[in-house]
Scaffold this motif. Structure first.
Motif, mmCIF file in Angstrom:
data_model
loop_
_atom_site.group_PDB
_atom_site.id
_atom_site.type_symbol
_atom_site.label_atom_id
_atom_site.label_comp_id
_atom_site.label_asym_id
_atom_site.label_seq_id
_atom_site.Cartn_x
_atom_site.Cartn_y
_atom_site.Cartn_z
ATOM 1 N N PRO A 131 0.827 -1.213 0.000
ATOM 2 C CA PRO A 131 0.000 0.000 0.000
ATOM 3 C C PRO A 131 0.861 1.263 0.000
ATOM 4 O O PRO A 131 1.973 1.280 0.540
ATOM 5 C CB PRO A 131 -0.806 -0.116 1.304
ATOM 6 C CG PRO A 131 -0.785 -1.571 1.643
ATOM 7 C CD PRO A 131 0.531 -2.091 1.141
ATOM 8 N N THR A 132 0.342 2.314 -0.611
ATOM 9 C CA THR A 132 1.092 3.566 -0.691
ATOM 10 C C THR A 132 1.439 4.105 0.690
ATOM 11 O O THR A 132 2.543 4.620 0.911
ATOM 12 C CB THR A 132 0.264 4.613 -1.461
ATOM 13 O OG1 THR A 132 -0.103 4.084 -2.722
ATOM 14 C CG2 THR A 132 1.070 5.882 -1.666
ATOM 15 N N SER A 133 0.508 3.993 1.625
ATOM 16 C CA SER A 133 0.766 4.493 2.979
ATOM 17 C C SER A 133 1.954 3.779 3.619
ATOM 18 O O SER A 133 2.748 4.394 4.348
ATOM 19 C CB SER A 133 -0.480 4.309 3.851
ATOM 20 O OG SER A 133 -0.866 2.939 3.903
ATOM 21 N N SER A 134 2.103 2.498 3.326
ATOM 22 C CA SER A 134 3.236 1.746 3.870
ATOM 23 C C SER A 134 4.547 2.185 3.242
ATOM 24 O O SER A 134 5.591 2.239 3.909
ATOM 25 C CB SER A 134 3.023 0.245 3.650
ATOM 26 O OG SER A 134 1.874 -0.215 4.328
ATOM 27 N N ILE A 135 4.515 2.514 1.944
ATOM 28 C CA ILE A 135 5.722 2.996 1.271
ATOM 29 C C ILE A 135 6.159 4.326 1.876
ATOM 30 O O ILE A 135 7.336 4.539 2.176
ATOM 31 C CB ILE A 135 5.463 3.148 -0.242
ATOM 32 C CG1 ILE A 135 5.189 1.777 -0.877
ATOM 33 C CG2 ILE A 135 6.661 3.812 -0.924
ATOM 34 C CD1 ILE A 135 4.852 1.843 -2.350
ATOM 35 N N MET A 139 9.653 5.176 3.974
ATOM 36 C CA MET A 139 10.583 6.250 3.643
ATOM 37 C C MET A 139 10.845 7.138 4.852
ATOM 38 O O MET A 139 11.980 7.564 5.101
ATOM 39 C CB MET A 139 10.025 7.089 2.478
ATOM 40 C CG MET A 139 9.780 6.315 1.206
ATOM 41 S SD MET A 139 11.292 5.645 0.483
ATOM 42 C CE MET A 139 10.586 4.707 -0.889
ATOM 43 N N ASN A 140 9.812 7.427 5.612
ATOM 44 C CA ASN A 140 9.994 8.274 6.790
ATOM 45 C C ASN A 140 10.828 7.577 7.859
ATOM 46 O O ASN A 140 11.628 8.211 8.560
ATOM 47 C CB ASN A 140 8.634 8.671 7.364
ATOM 48 C CG ASN A 140 7.933 9.710 6.506
ATOM 49 O OD1 ASN A 140 8.566 10.406 5.724
ATOM 50 N ND2 ASN A 140 6.620 9.804 6.628
ATOM 51 N N LYS A 230 -0.654 3.728 11.346
ATOM 52 C CA LYS A 230 -0.066 2.397 11.383
ATOM 53 C C LYS A 230 1.405 2.485 11.775
ATOM 54 O O LYS A 230 2.131 3.370 11.327
ATOM 55 C CB LYS A 230 -0.191 1.733 10.007
ATOM 56 C CG LYS A 230 0.320 0.313 9.949
ATOM 57 C CD LYS A 230 0.154 -0.257 8.543
ATOM 58 C CE LYS A 230 0.694 -1.675 8.457
ATOM 59 N NZ LYS A 230 0.570 -2.235 7.087
ATOM 60 N N SER A 231 1.862 1.595 12.624
ATOM 61 C CA SER A 231 3.276 1.507 13.000
ATOM 62 C C SER A 231 3.886 0.255 12.380
ATOM 63 O O SER A 231 3.184 -0.711 12.069
ATOM 64 C CB SER A 231 3.431 1.459 14.523
ATOM 65 O OG SER A 231 2.767 0.328 15.056
ATOM 66 N N LEU A 232 5.208 0.284 12.204
ATOM 67 C CA LEU A 232 5.918 -0.825 11.569
ATOM 68 C C LEU A 232 6.724 -1.595 12.601
ATOM 69 O O LEU A 232 7.353 -1.006 13.479
ATOM 70 C CB LEU A 232 6.849 -0.299 10.479
ATOM 71 C CG LEU A 232 6.205 0.432 9.302
ATOM 72 C CD1 LEU A 232 7.263 0.921 8.339
ATOM 73 C CD2 LEU A 232 5.190 -0.452 8.589
ATOM 74 N N LYS A 233 6.686 -2.920 12.483
ATOM 75 C CA LYS A 233 7.458 -3.769 13.380
ATOM 76 C C LYS A 233 7.889 -5.025 12.623
ATOM 77 O O LYS A 233 7.055 -5.770 12.103
ATOM 78 C CB LYS A 233 6.625 -4.164 14.602
ATOM 79 C CG LYS A 233 7.421 -4.959 15.640
ATOM 80 C CD LYS A 233 6.578 -5.283 16.864
ATOM 81 C CE LYS A 233 7.386 -6.073 17.891
ATOM 82 N NZ LYS A 233 6.571 -6.398 19.091
ATOM 83 N N LEU A 234 9.191 -5.228 12.559
ATOM 84 C CA LEU A 234 9.719 -6.397 11.869
ATOM 85 C C LEU A 234 9.424 -7.667 12.653
ATOM 86 O O LEU A 234 9.559 -7.693 13.882
ATOM 87 C CB LEU A 234 11.227 -6.256 11.665
ATOM 88 C CG LEU A 234 11.685 -5.169 10.691
ATOM 89 C CD1 LEU A 234 13.198 -5.011 10.746
ATOM 90 C CD2 LEU A 234 11.235 -5.488 9.273
#
Length: 273
Positions: A131-135, A139-140, A230-234
């Motif tokens: 999704p674009t929001s994830s891209i 980047m941020n 949304k937050s990112l977590k590996l």
């Protein structure tokens, strides 16, 4: 986007993992010049498409517009490949023994054409399952300026939109009597010229609409400190995929640069003994 794609393994990976996978595949593709090895990369990309829930018809729709470019890449590359010393010349394209056709030239043209398709496939696949929001969020997280991240994110997401718009233009031209089916490649190129101008015009209009939409949503108001839903977590699967991608990339780059593998006639030399 159908449910099979949204439930696929690749779709549910962290976007940073998918960006790293895309980078790894591009580096691998740039390091391989052997057409047989590039064909294996194409099979890998096709398998990733199917594994991610894409049907054969969807893949063909993605590939069909690339056939003309495939032909052009082949034609523009193989006559100018430098033949090896004492290499067999099959025939000459021009009188006076100019533009010799050799195995090196043919394989070089094939490899360049297939690598083009491979790059388009991988870029389309990753952008389609991200999704674009994830891209933008990725980047941020990489500490890129917010203006740059939103621009890159929109560019990625606009690829399928542009394909759809170009398809619409082609259908409109067909309704007006234009023909895009020709066995003559030069006539086929000429037939696509009326598609370029409206395609560029539509892209400019879409860009203006996106710009107004961004401003209307207040992006220009302190973009550096904006928050995201949304937050990112590996997860463990992300580390596993990145490890495999890095190992494959490192191995291909090492054997290509240090051992001389994957050159144009790499597999052909083995076949000839």
């Amino acid at each position: 986007m159908n449910a099979d794609i949204k439930n696929s393994f690749l779709y549910n990976l962290d976007p940073r993992t998918k960006m790293f996978l895309l980078l790894s595949l591009i580096v691998i593709g740039c390091s391989i010049f052997d057409p047989f090895a590039v064909a294996l990369l194409l099979l890998l990309a096709y398998a990733l498409y199917r594994f991610s829930g894409f049907s054969g018809i969807q893949i063909w729709r993605i590939t069909k517009p690339l056939l003309l470019a495939f032909f052009l890449f082949f034609i523009l590359n193989f006559p100018f490949a430098q033949p090896l010393p004492n290499e067999t010349v099959y025939f000459y394209l021009l009188p006076g023994q100019h533009l010799p056709v050799t195995a090196t030239g043919i394989f070089s043209g094939l490899a360049s054409a297939m690598r083009f398709v491979f790059f388009i496939w991988t870029a389309d696949l990753i952008t389609s399952v991200t999704p674009t929001s994830s891209i933008v969020l990725t980047m941020n997280k990489a500490k890129l300026p917010p203006e740059a991240s939103i621009a890159i994110g929109i560019a990625f997401s606009y690829i399928p939109v542009l394909k759809s718009e170009i398809s619409t233009v082609i259908e409109a031209q067909k309704a007006r009597g234009a023909s895009f089916e020709s066995s003559n490649p030069f006539r086929k190129i000429k037939a696509y010229i009326p598609v370029i101008v409206p395609g560029l015009f539509i892209s400019i209009l879409k860009g203006q609409e996106i710009s107004r939409a961004i401003e209307a949503r207040g992006f220009t108001n302190d973009p550096l400190h904006r928050t995201y839903r949304k937050s990112l977590k590996l997860q463990m699967k992300d580390f596993f995929v990145m490890l495999i991608a890095f190992a494959a990339m490192a191995a291909v780059v090492y054997f290509s640069s240090k051992k001389g593998w994957f050159e144009t006639l790499f597999t052909w030399g083995f076949l000839l003994g």
